[in-house]
Enzyme design. Structure first.
Site, PDB file in Angstrom:
ATOM      1  N   GLY A  13       0.796  -1.226   0.000  1.00  0.00           N
ATOM      2  CA  GLY A  13       0.000   0.000   0.000  1.00  0.00           C
ATOM      3  C   GLY A  13       0.823   1.268   0.000  1.00  0.00           C
ATOM      4  O   GLY A  13       0.393   2.283   0.553  1.00  0.00           O
ATOM      5  N   ASN A  15       1.394   3.243  -2.519  1.00  0.00           N
ATOM      6  CA  ASN A  15       0.655   4.287  -3.246  1.00  0.00           C
ATOM      7  C   ASN A  15      -0.526   4.785  -2.428  1.00  0.00           C
ATOM      8  O   ASN A  15      -0.873   5.972  -2.506  1.00  0.00           O
ATOM      9  CB  ASN A  15       0.204   3.766  -4.611  1.00  0.00           C
ATOM     10  CG  ASN A  15       1.278   3.947  -5.672  1.00  0.00           C
ATOM     11  OD1 ASN A  15       1.683   5.063  -5.973  1.00  0.00           O
ATOM     12  ND2 ASN A  15       1.751   2.843  -6.224  1.00  0.00           N
ATOM     13  N   MET A  91      -3.611  -6.909  -7.439  1.00  0.00           N
ATOM     14  CA  MET A  91      -3.070  -7.912  -8.347  1.00  0.00           C
ATOM     15  C   MET A  91      -4.123  -8.887  -8.851  1.00  0.00           C
ATOM     16  O   MET A  91      -3.906 -10.096  -8.912  1.00  0.00           O
ATOM     17  CB  MET A  91      -1.925  -8.663  -7.652  1.00  0.00           C
ATOM     18  CG  MET A  91      -0.813  -7.754  -7.152  1.00  0.00           C
ATOM     19  SD  MET A  91      -0.125  -6.687  -8.452  1.00  0.00           S
ATOM     20  CE  MET A  91       0.705  -7.894  -9.460  1.00  0.00           C
ATOM     21  N   ILE A  93      -7.240  -9.147 -12.092  1.00  0.00           N
ATOM     22  CA  ILE A  93      -7.908  -8.549 -13.246  1.00  0.00           C
ATOM     23  C   ILE A  93      -9.380  -8.343 -12.901  1.00  0.00           C
ATOM     24  O   ILE A  93     -10.064  -9.267 -12.444  1.00  0.00           O
ATOM     25  CB  ILE A  93      -7.762  -9.439 -14.485  1.00  0.00           C
ATOM     26  CG1 ILE A  93      -6.279  -9.587 -14.853  1.00  0.00           C
ATOM     27  CG2 ILE A  93      -8.541  -8.869 -15.664  1.00  0.00           C
ATOM     28  CD1 ILE A  93      -6.014 -10.591 -15.956  1.00  0.00           C
ATOM     29  N   ASN A 108      -5.795   3.326 -12.418  1.00  0.00           N
ATOM     30  CA  ASN A 108      -4.749   2.365 -12.082  1.00  0.00           C
ATOM     31  C   ASN A 108      -3.392   3.000 -12.328  1.00  0.00           C
ATOM     32  O   ASN A 108      -3.263   3.914 -13.150  1.00  0.00           O
ATOM     33  CB  ASN A 108      -4.885   1.108 -12.937  1.00  0.00           C
ATOM     34  CG  ASN A 108      -3.844   0.054 -12.589  1.00  0.00           C
ATOM     35  OD1 ASN A 108      -3.617  -0.241 -11.417  1.00  0.00           O
ATOM     36  ND2 ASN A 108      -3.190  -0.504 -13.590  1.00  0.00           N
ATOM     37  N   HIS A 110       0.588   1.761 -13.289  1.00  0.00           N
ATOM     38  CA  HIS A 110       1.341   0.608 -13.789  1.00  0.00           C
ATOM     39  C   HIS A 110       2.822   0.954 -13.815  1.00  0.00           C
ATOM     40  O   HIS A 110       3.190   2.044 -14.276  1.00  0.00           O
ATOM     41  CB  HIS A 110       0.856   0.243 -15.195  1.00  0.00           C
ATOM     42  CG  HIS A 110       1.551  -0.950 -15.759  1.00  0.00           C
ATOM     43  ND1 HIS A 110       1.309  -2.226 -15.310  1.00  0.00           N
ATOM     44  CD2 HIS A 110       2.504  -1.069 -16.725  1.00  0.00           C
ATOM     45  CE1 HIS A 110       2.071  -3.075 -15.972  1.00  0.00           C
ATOM     46  NE2 HIS A 110       2.808  -2.393 -16.838  1.00  0.00           N
ATOM     47  N   ASP A 146      -4.616  -3.156 -18.413  1.00  0.00           N
ATOM     48  CA  ASP A 146      -3.611  -2.131 -18.707  1.00  0.00           C
ATOM     49  C   ASP A 146      -3.822  -1.491 -20.078  1.00  0.00           C
ATOM     50  O   ASP A 146      -2.866  -1.171 -20.783  1.00  0.00           O
ATOM     51  CB  ASP A 146      -2.196  -2.725 -18.609  1.00  0.00           C
ATOM     52  CG  ASP A 146      -1.846  -3.193 -17.212  1.00  0.00           C
ATOM     53  OD1 ASP A 146      -2.407  -2.629 -16.253  1.00  0.00           O
ATOM     54  OD2 ASP A 146      -1.018  -4.113 -17.073  1.00  0.00           O
ATOM     55  N   GLN A 172       8.944   3.794  -8.247  1.00  0.00           N
ATOM     56  CA  GLN A 172       7.947   4.026  -7.202  1.00  0.00           C
ATOM     57  C   GLN A 172       7.973   5.464  -6.695  1.00  0.00           C
ATOM     58  O   GLN A 172       6.925   6.024  -6.351  1.00  0.00           O
ATOM     59  CB  GLN A 172       8.168   3.038  -6.063  1.00  0.00           C
ATOM     60  CG  GLN A 172       7.801   1.618  -6.444  1.00  0.00           C
ATOM     61  CD  GLN A 172       8.293   0.577  -5.462  1.00  0.00           C
ATOM     62  OE1 GLN A 172       9.080   0.875  -4.561  1.00  0.00           O
ATOM     63  NE2 GLN A 172       7.843  -0.658  -5.633  1.00  0.00           N
TER      64      GLN A 172
END
Length: 231
Positions: A13, A15, A91, A93, A108, A110, A146, A172
């Site tokens: 976590g 982000n 993680m 779909i 999202n 990526h 994505d 990151q």
């Protein structure tokens, strides 16, 4: 308009932490109202609890199907009154049923410059391929992994002696800046999707919208487009 954010996370976590810092610093106009995970032991849930945020955690294997699990997520998010869904290291779909429940309101991040290196291992795949630049992408989510329209991207160099352990912190560091920035533009109602293009409208003050920026920070050279305004 202040966002009411639900965050989906499967890991640490980091982000989520950057989003919470943006809110606390008064840079991001929003509130995280719920953090959800398919992994009850995910550290992101501990971050949420420490911040006094409600959590929802169920192992996806407890459900009969992927869609059944996603519909449970949808109900929890709707019950929390969230209007924006943020994927932060989630993680799994998403099923079409989930995406259709929040049209144009799922974002999202990526760890690569899409459309290159989609999937669960964007950073590793870019490094293994031998690229000289990689980075991070914030995009809207559609029903293909994505694939949704790109909101903003940050580039970082790949050094000849990089390993995944040395490269990922640089990626990151930029993720933690561009994700809350993209959310702030959403809060300001400045993002317009036109086909595959996301147009950034000028701020209400009438000053020019961000274009692109280059510079240095403690992690090395970087480039962001559109340019960071607050982060």
């Amino acid at each position: 308009m202040a966002l009411r954010i639900a965050v989906l996370a499967s890991g640490s976590g980091s982000n989520l932490a950057s989003i919470l810092r943006g809110i606390e610093d008064g840079k991001l106009d929003g509130q995280v109202v719920l953090v959800l995970s398919n992994k009850p032991a995910a550290y992101a849930l501990e971050r949420a609890k420490a911040a006094g945020i409600a959590t929802w955690a169920r192992a996806h294997k407890e459900f009969a199907s992927r869609e059944e699990f996603d519909l449970a997520l949808v109900r929890a998010i709707q019950d929390a009154g969230a209007d924006t869904v943020v994927l932060a290291g989630y993680m799994r779909i998403l099923t079409p049923a989930f995406v259709r429940a929040f049209p144009g309101r799922i974002l999202n991040i990526h760890p690569a410059i899409l459309p290159s290196f989609p999937g669960a291992h964007g950073g590793k795949d870019a490094l293994d391929y031998g690229v000289r630049l990689t980075g991070a992408t914030v995009h809207f989510v559609d029903e293909i992994m994505d694939n949704g329209p790109v909101i903003m991207q940050a580039a970082v160099p790949v050094r000849c002696d990089d390993t995944l352990e040395t490269l990922m912190p640089r990626i990151q560091a930029m993720e933690h800046r561009i994700y809350p920035q993209a959310l702030q533009w959403l809060a300001e109602d400045r993002l317009r999707v036109e086909g595959r293009q996301v147009r950034l409208l000028p701020p209400a003050s009438g000053t020019p919208a961000a274009s692109a920026s280059c510079g240095e920070n403690e992690h090395g050279p970087w480039m962001v487009s559109p340019a960071l305004e607050k982060f």
